[in-house]
Design a protein around this motif. Structure first.
Motif, mmCIF file in Angstrom:
data_model
loop_
_atom_site.group_PDB
_atom_site.id
_atom_site.type_symbol
_atom_site.label_atom_id
_atom_site.label_comp_id
_atom_site.label_asym_id
_atom_site.label_seq_id
_atom_site.Cartn_x
_atom_site.Cartn_y
_atom_site.Cartn_z
ATOM 1 N N GLU A 104 -24.757 -28.589 -13.137
ATOM 2 C CA GLU A 104 -25.229 -29.109 -11.859
ATOM 3 C C GLU A 104 -25.233 -30.631 -11.851
ATOM 4 O O GLU A 104 -25.122 -31.266 -10.803
ATOM 5 C CB GLU A 104 -26.635 -28.582 -11.577
ATOM 6 C CG GLU A 104 -26.685 -27.060 -11.435
ATOM 7 C CD GLU A 104 -28.096 -26.539 -11.234
ATOM 8 O OE1 GLU A 104 -28.368 -25.986 -10.139
ATOM 9 O OE2 GLU A 104 -28.912 -26.689 -12.174
ATOM 10 N N SER A 105 -25.343 -31.214 -13.033
ATOM 11 C CA SER A 105 -25.330 -32.656 -13.218
ATOM 12 C C SER A 105 -25.163 -32.923 -14.725
ATOM 13 O O SER A 105 -25.298 -31.995 -15.530
ATOM 14 C CB SER A 105 -26.643 -33.278 -12.701
ATOM 15 O OG SER A 105 -27.741 -32.789 -13.476
ATOM 16 N N VAL A 110 -19.719 -32.735 -14.234
ATOM 17 C CA VAL A 110 -19.302 -31.821 -13.164
ATOM 18 C C VAL A 110 -17.824 -32.029 -12.843
ATOM 19 O O VAL A 110 -17.045 -31.069 -12.722
ATOM 20 C CB VAL A 110 -20.163 -32.028 -11.908
ATOM 21 C CG1 VAL A 110 -19.598 -31.230 -10.720
ATOM 22 C CG2 VAL A 110 -21.610 -31.638 -12.168
ATOM 23 N N GLU A 111 -17.433 -33.280 -12.724
ATOM 24 C CA GLU A 111 -16.041 -33.588 -12.376
ATOM 25 C C GLU A 111 -15.087 -33.241 -13.513
ATOM 26 O O GLU A 111 -13.981 -32.749 -13.276
ATOM 27 C CB GLU A 111 -15.921 -35.075 -12.028
ATOM 28 C CG GLU A 111 -16.649 -35.445 -10.741
ATOM 29 C CD GLU A 111 -16.645 -36.938 -10.473
ATOM 30 O OE1 GLU A 111 -16.114 -37.698 -11.336
ATOM 31 O OE2 GLU A 111 -17.156 -37.349 -9.418
ATOM 32 N N ARG A 112 -15.529 -33.477 -14.739
ATOM 33 C CA ARG A 112 -14.668 -33.173 -15.881
ATOM 34 C C ARG A 112 -14.446 -31.673 -16.011
ATOM 35 O O ARG A 112 -13.341 -31.222 -16.312
ATOM 36 C CB ARG A 112 -15.258 -33.743 -17.165
ATOM 37 C CG ARG A 112 -14.286 -33.699 -18.340
ATOM 38 C CD ARG A 112 -14.844 -34.354 -19.578
ATOM 39 N NE ARG A 112 -15.143 -35.762 -19.377
ATOM 40 C CZ ARG A 112 -15.572 -36.564 -20.341
ATOM 41 N NH1 ARG A 112 -15.763 -36.093 -21.573
ATOM 42 N NH2 ARG A 112 -15.818 -37.832 -20.094
ATOM 43 N N SER A 136 -23.174 -22.731 -10.571
ATOM 44 C CA SER A 136 -23.796 -23.874 -11.232
ATOM 45 C C SER A 136 -25.117 -23.442 -11.847
ATOM 46 O O SER A 136 -25.832 -22.614 -11.276
ATOM 47 C CB SER A 136 -24.027 -25.011 -10.234
ATOM 48 O OG SER A 136 -22.797 -25.474 -9.712
ATOM 49 N N GLY A 137 -25.432 -24.000 -13.000
ATOM 50 C CA GLY A 137 -26.674 -23.627 -13.656
ATOM 51 C C GLY A 137 -26.505 -22.408 -14.536
ATOM 52 O O GLY A 137 -25.399 -22.072 -14.964
ATOM 53 N N ASP A 201 -17.887 -32.219 -26.110
ATOM 54 C CA ASP A 201 -17.367 -33.582 -26.154
ATOM 55 C C ASP A 201 -18.187 -34.516 -25.268
ATOM 56 O O ASP A 201 -18.393 -35.693 -25.611
ATOM 57 C CB ASP A 201 -15.897 -33.602 -25.731
ATOM 58 C CG ASP A 201 -14.985 -32.986 -26.776
ATOM 59 O OD1 ASP A 201 -15.420 -32.839 -27.941
ATOM 60 O OD2 ASP A 201 -13.830 -32.638 -26.432
ATOM 61 N N TRP A 202 -18.653 -34.006 -24.144
ATOM 62 C CA TRP A 202 -19.506 -34.817 -23.272
ATOM 63 C C TRP A 202 -20.792 -35.209 -24.001
ATOM 64 O O TRP A 202 -21.222 -36.369 -23.946
ATOM 65 C CB TRP A 202 -19.820 -34.056 -21.990
ATOM 66 C CG TRP A 202 -20.756 -34.795 -21.071
ATOM 67 C CD1 TRP A 202 -22.121 -34.729 -21.029
ATOM 68 C CD2 TRP A 202 -20.380 -35.756 -20.079
ATOM 69 N NE1 TRP A 202 -22.620 -35.567 -20.080
ATOM 70 C CE2 TRP A 202 -21.583 -36.220 -19.480
ATOM 71 C CE3 TRP A 202 -19.160 -36.267 -19.641
ATOM 72 C CZ2 TRP A 202 -21.580 -37.164 -18.455
ATOM 73 C CZ3 TRP A 202 -19.164 -37.212 -18.612
ATOM 74 C CH2 TRP A 202 -20.353 -37.647 -18.040
#
Length: 234
Positions: A104-105, A110-112, A136-137, A201-202
């Motif tokens: 969700e954030s 989210v974009e990746r 999401s979530g 990775d994020w």
């Protein structure tokens, strides 16, 4: 006793043709699986990988250095008698697939995820005519039974050896849909592994690296690459 390992007792390793494929011999004696079945594989390329592993053993035999032999053993001893259970287990990943559950954030993650995973869903829809739902979530999103049935049929045409490789591609990536994309050659194995690691990775980018986690990830990556190679060699 934990350091015990069987010693190398053979001098020569050869490949021979048998009914339905190829076998490996040690000083003329057939290599057998832990279940005592003949270790016979469907392609000469796979047999060559197995033979190379046995040839590479030195004074003591180290099964950790023999992934091709281990995978072939699994195909013969396990897949041949537990195939239905294995397929049930694997299609369960599609029901809760990694690429269907989105953050969700923050917006960057989210974009990746969308950039990496939406093309997987698009190609599945293009190839099989089914669209997997995303959420999401952490709340579960039920997939249509018809969609799961269609994707399950992908496994019906695979040999026990191919399923063995496919099993590890699914379980190591956490995604049935990424695994199917690999088998369709819609995604290269290296790219597929990276797609399965978007979340990890994020987190590394935000919090830094951890030596132990990196070592574990590298072990899994090597196993994943082996699984893709084993699948294509089946």
């Amino acid at each position: 006793m934990s350091d015990w390992a069987p010693k190398r007792f053979w001098k020569s390793v050869e490949i021979k043709t048998v009914d339905g494929g190829f076998a490996v011999t040690l000083d003329g004696r057939n290599v057998r699986t832990p279940g005592k079945a003949l270790l016979a594989v469907p392609t000469e390329a796979m047999a060559r990988h197995i033979a190379n592993e046995w040839e590479a053993q030195t004074e003591k035999v180290d099964p950790r250095t023999m992934p091709w032999t281990r995978s072939a053993n699994s195909a013969i001893d396990k897949l041949s008698v537990q195939r239905r259970e294995v397929e049930d287990h694997l299609i369960g990943y599609a029901g809760t697939d990694l690429v269907c559950y989105r953050a969700e954030s923050p917006q960057g993650l989210v974009e990746r995820q969308a950039q990496g995973w939406d093309p997987i869903l698009d190609n599945i829809e293009k190839t099989f005519g089914v669209r997997f739902l995303t959420a999401s979530g952490v709340m579960p999103v039920p997939q249509a039974p018809e969609s799961l049935d269609i994707l399950r049929n992908v496994m019906s045409e695979m040999s026990d050896f191919a399923i063995t490789g496919f099993h590890d591609i699914v379980t190591l990536s956490g995604s049935y849909l990424i695994a199917v994309s690999v088998t369709l050659k819609a995604v290269e194995p290296k790219a597929a592994w990276q797609l399965s690691r978007i979340d990890e990775d994020w987190q590394i980018e935000q919090w830094g690296r951890d030596e132990e986690a990196d070592a574990q990830a590298e072990t899994k990556r090597e196993a994943f690459m082996h699984a893709t190679h084993f699948f294509t060699s089946a």
